[in-house]
Design a protein around this motif. Sequence first.
Motif, mmCIF file in Angstrom:
data_model
loop_
_atom_site.group_PDB
_atom_site.id
_atom_site.type_symbol
_atom_site.label_atom_id
_atom_site.label_comp_id
_atom_site.label_asym_id
_atom_site.label_seq_id
_atom_site.Cartn_x
_atom_site.Cartn_y
_atom_site.Cartn_z
ATOM 1 N N ALA A 20 2.659 -4.519 10.528
ATOM 2 C CA ALA A 20 1.235 -4.855 10.458
ATOM 3 C C ALA A 20 0.488 -3.758 9.700
ATOM 4 C CB ALA A 20 0.668 -5.018 11.861
ATOM 5 N N LEU A 21 -0.475 -4.165 8.887
ATOM 6 C CA LEU A 21 -1.250 -3.226 8.084
ATOM 7 C C LEU A 21 -2.737 -3.484 8.335
ATOM 8 C CD1 LEU A 21 -1.415 -1.015 5.945
ATOM 9 C CD2 LEU A 21 -1.161 -2.778 4.173
ATOM 10 N N PRO A 22 -3.345 -2.732 9.276
ATOM 11 C CA PRO A 22 -4.770 -2.923 9.555
ATOM 12 C C PRO A 22 -5.620 -2.591 8.333
ATOM 13 C CG PRO A 22 -3.703 -1.625 11.285
ATOM 14 C CD PRO A 22 -2.731 -1.720 10.149
ATOM 15 N N LEU A 23 -6.731 -3.275 8.183
ATOM 16 C CA LEU A 23 -7.596 -3.059 7.032
ATOM 17 C C LEU A 23 -8.087 -1.618 6.961
ATOM 18 C CD1 LEU A 23 -9.087 -4.178 4.578
ATOM 19 C CD2 LEU A 23 -10.944 -4.874 6.121
ATOM 20 N N ASP A 24 -8.428 -1.020 8.107
ATOM 21 C CA ASP A 24 -8.909 0.366 8.105
ATOM 22 C C ASP A 24 -7.868 1.314 7.521
ATOM 23 O OD1 ASP A 24 -11.307 -0.362 9.193
ATOM 24 O OD2 ASP A 24 -10.808 0.220 11.248
ATOM 25 N N GLU A 25 -6.597 1.076 7.824
ATOM 26 C CA GLU A 25 -5.528 1.899 7.253
ATOM 27 C C GLU A 25 -5.348 1.592 5.766
ATOM 28 O OE1 GLU A 25 -0.719 2.828 7.822
ATOM 29 O OE2 GLU A 25 -1.689 1.264 9.028
ATOM 30 N N PHE A 26 -5.439 0.333 5.410
ATOM 31 C CA PHE A 26 -5.281 -0.081 4.015
ATOM 32 C C PHE A 26 -6.242 0.673 3.099
ATOM 33 C CE2 PHE A 26 -6.644 -2.982 0.583
ATOM 34 C CZ PHE A 26 -5.435 -3.262 -0.026
ATOM 35 N N TRP A 27 -7.482 0.873 3.571
ATOM 36 C CA TRP A 27 -8.478 1.572 2.741
ATOM 37 C C TRP A 27 -8.078 3.015 2.429
ATOM 38 C CZ3 TRP A 27 -10.871 -1.817 0.363
ATOM 39 C CH2 TRP A 27 -11.566 -2.878 0.943
ATOM 40 N N GLN A 28 -7.172 3.586 3.238
ATOM 41 C CA GLN A 28 -6.773 4.986 3.048
ATOM 42 C C GLN A 28 -5.588 5.154 2.098
ATOM 43 O OE1 GLN A 28 -8.889 7.143 4.446
ATOM 44 N NE2 GLN A 28 -9.907 5.284 5.209
ATOM 45 N N ALA A 29 -5.086 4.070 1.556
ATOM 46 C CA ALA A 29 -3.898 4.138 0.694
ATOM 47 C C ALA A 29 -4.176 4.924 -0.585
ATOM 48 C CB ALA A 29 -3.434 2.730 0.346
ATOM 49 N N ASP A 30 -3.127 5.545 -1.112
ATOM 50 C CA ASP A 30 -3.220 6.228 -2.403
ATOM 51 C C ASP A 30 -3.181 5.232 -3.559
ATOM 52 O OD1 ASP A 30 -3.111 8.789 -1.137
ATOM 53 O OD2 ASP A 30 -0.939 8.545 -0.937
ATOM 54 N N GLU A 31 -2.362 4.197 -3.394
ATOM 55 C CA GLU A 31 -2.228 3.149 -4.411
ATOM 56 C C GLU A 31 -2.076 1.809 -3.722
ATOM 57 O OE1 GLU A 31 0.790 3.515 -7.430
ATOM 58 O OE2 GLU A 31 0.766 5.715 -7.328
ATOM 59 N N ALA B 250 0.861 -1.189 0.000
ATOM 60 C CA ALA B 250 0.000 0.000 0.000
ATOM 61 C C ALA B 250 0.895 1.235 0.000
ATOM 62 C CB ALA B 250 -0.908 0.003 1.224
ATOM 63 N N VAL B 251 0.562 2.210 -0.835
ATOM 64 C CA VAL B 251 1.357 3.428 -0.982
ATOM 65 C C VAL B 251 0.642 4.585 -0.303
ATOM 66 C CG1 VAL B 251 2.443 5.023 -2.613
ATOM 67 C CG2 VAL B 251 2.230 2.579 -3.191
ATOM 68 N N PHE B 252 1.370 5.259 0.586
ATOM 69 C CA PHE B 252 0.866 6.450 1.261
ATOM 70 C C PHE B 252 1.849 7.580 0.982
ATOM 71 C CE2 PHE B 252 -0.427 2.697 3.624
ATOM 72 C CZ PHE B 252 -1.790 2.909 3.872
ATOM 73 N N GLY B 253 1.545 8.434 0.012
ATOM 74 C CA GLY B 253 2.490 9.483 -0.360
ATOM 75 C C GLY B 253 3.768 8.880 -0.901
ATOM 76 N N ASP B 254 4.900 9.167 -0.227
ATOM 77 C CA ASP B 254 6.180 8.609 -0.668
ATOM 78 C C ASP B 254 6.614 7.435 0.209
ATOM 79 O OD1 ASP B 254 6.837 9.922 1.661
ATOM 80 O OD2 ASP B 254 8.501 11.077 0.807
ATOM 81 N N THR B 255 5.656 6.829 0.921
ATOM 82 C CA THR B 255 5.945 5.688 1.782
ATOM 83 C C THR B 255 5.193 4.454 1.280
ATOM 84 O OG1 THR B 255 6.261 7.110 3.720
ATOM 85 C CG2 THR B 255 5.830 4.782 4.136
ATOM 86 N N VAL B 256 5.927 3.352 1.176
ATOM 87 C CA VAL B 256 5.346 2.091 0.713
ATOM 88 C C VAL B 256 5.353 1.109 1.883
ATOM 89 C CG1 VAL B 256 5.551 0.196 -0.930
ATOM 90 C CG2 VAL B 256 6.175 2.523 -1.621
ATOM 91 N N VAL B 257 4.172 0.568 2.196
ATOM 92 C CA VAL B 257 4.004 -0.318 3.347
ATOM 93 C C VAL B 257 3.622 -1.712 2.863
ATOM 94 C CG1 VAL B 257 2.734 -0.734 5.497
ATOM 95 C CG2 VAL B 257 3.249 1.621 4.773
ATOM 96 N N THR B 258 4.244 -2.728 3.461
ATOM 97 C CA THR B 258 3.862 -4.112 3.162
ATOM 98 C C THR B 258 3.824 -4.902 4.461
ATOM 99 O OG1 THR B 258 4.311 -5.999 1.704
ATOM 100 C CG2 THR B 258 6.212 -4.996 2.759
ATOM 101 N N PRO B 259 2.870 -5.825 4.613
ATOM 102 C CA PRO B 259 2.794 -6.634 5.834
ATOM 103 C C PRO B 259 4.068 -7.436 6.052
ATOM 104 C CG PRO B 259 0.757 -6.820 4.581
ATOM 105 C CD PRO B 259 1.741 -6.103 3.699
ATOM 106 N N ASP B 260 4.404 -7.630 7.321
ATOM 107 C CA ASP B 260 5.637 -8.340 7.668
ATOM 108 C C ASP B 260 5.380 -9.641 8.410
ATOM 109 O OD1 ASP B 260 8.617 -8.297 7.789
ATOM 110 O OD2 ASP B 260 8.241 -8.272 9.955
ATOM 111 N N TYR C 53 -12.146 1.956 -5.172
ATOM 112 C CA TYR C 53 -11.288 2.171 -6.336
ATOM 113 C C TYR C 53 -10.071 2.984 -5.915
ATOM 114 C CZ TYR C 53 -15.048 0.437 -9.277
ATOM 115 O OH TYR C 53 -16.002 -0.360 -9.856
ATOM 116 N N PHE C 54 -8.912 2.528 -6.355
ATOM 117 C CA PHE C 54 -7.659 3.237 -6.089
ATOM 118 C C PHE C 54 -7.166 3.870 -7.393
ATOM 119 C CE2 PHE C 54 -7.979 0.052 -2.795
ATOM 120 C CZ PHE C 54 -7.539 0.713 -1.660
#
Length: 343
Positions: free
Chosen positions: A277-288, A240-250, A308-309
């Motif tokens: 950890a990437l909670p679903l509620d946060e995942f929905w807020q991703a840019d990409e 999941a991409v948030f601005g210039d930060t890319v997050v992936t579950p670990d 839709y992303f």
Amino acid sequence: MPHAPHGPSGGDARTRILGRIVRRSLLRPFLLHRRNGILGAMTDFKTGAAFLGGDILPLGDAGLPLTDWGVTHSDIVYDVVPVWRGAFFRLNDYLDRFEASMNGARMEVGMDRAAIIRALHDMVATAGMNDAYVAMVAARGRNPVPGSRDPRDCENHFYAWCVPYVHIVAPEAAIKGTSVWIAKSVRRIPKDSVNPRLKNYHWGDFTSGLFEAKDNGFETTLLLDHDGHVTEGPGFNVFAVFGDTVVTPDDGVLHGITRQTVLEMCSAAGLKTETRALPLDEFWQADEVFLSSSGGGVIPVAQVDERYFSNGSAGERALDLRKRYFDWISQDRFRTPVAAPSR
């Protein structure tokens, strides 16, 4: 020799089956003759090849015994390394993980790394595949002790197979952004039940999720854990991409080699990365959102459930990373050219 009975009792069917068995027995020495462990020149490897019991044969002719625990218990660890334009990509990294999976599963297949490498090279070279999807597999094997449930009694063994390069999402769909369904009826197998870092054939949860996804018109599925965190899908990690930060579950996911490649590419592109950890509620807020897989590299996602992303298309970051992946997979520093058959 008595004639088989005729009529509605099924004698004709039995006669036809017997005839096919006899014909196959007579033809087999000519069609499937081996030369130093490799099938003869009449063999067609276009759809795939296998290394099994020291032989290289067409994929359709390979099989496991019905009582192999790999069949009856899905007791298998494996890995898949891509071959691209005549070379393996990050072969040693895939082998490191495969060996870790075998050690974690307590399997001894009687082959060292050099022998496994030679088997993979010989198989792909014999098949004549320039771009391939190559699986290396360790199976628990048969238990020769009648009635034994002791896994230590089993005869572990190695086999491998290759097919033309696989895209888990068709390229023309990937560049537009694929669709993902979050499974509602099933959660990811807990890590303390089946360790996801040992790449394995326990796909019951993924298969249930895929039925859901297909029934709802989506390409693939993504599973949550029992705490409501995003985990992974069948054959891929998720980002999941948030601005210039890319997050992936670990936690509770396979640490994929393509996942590792994506994290390295993000750093090279000046992006920040977080593995957590990437909670679903946060995942929905991703840019990409995008996926990573040995079968297709970086795969942009346009839709997850009804969300839709990137305005319903492939995201800019994801498309850039997809392009970078196919550049990296072609770089000499990551490549091990397929060697000519050694026998």
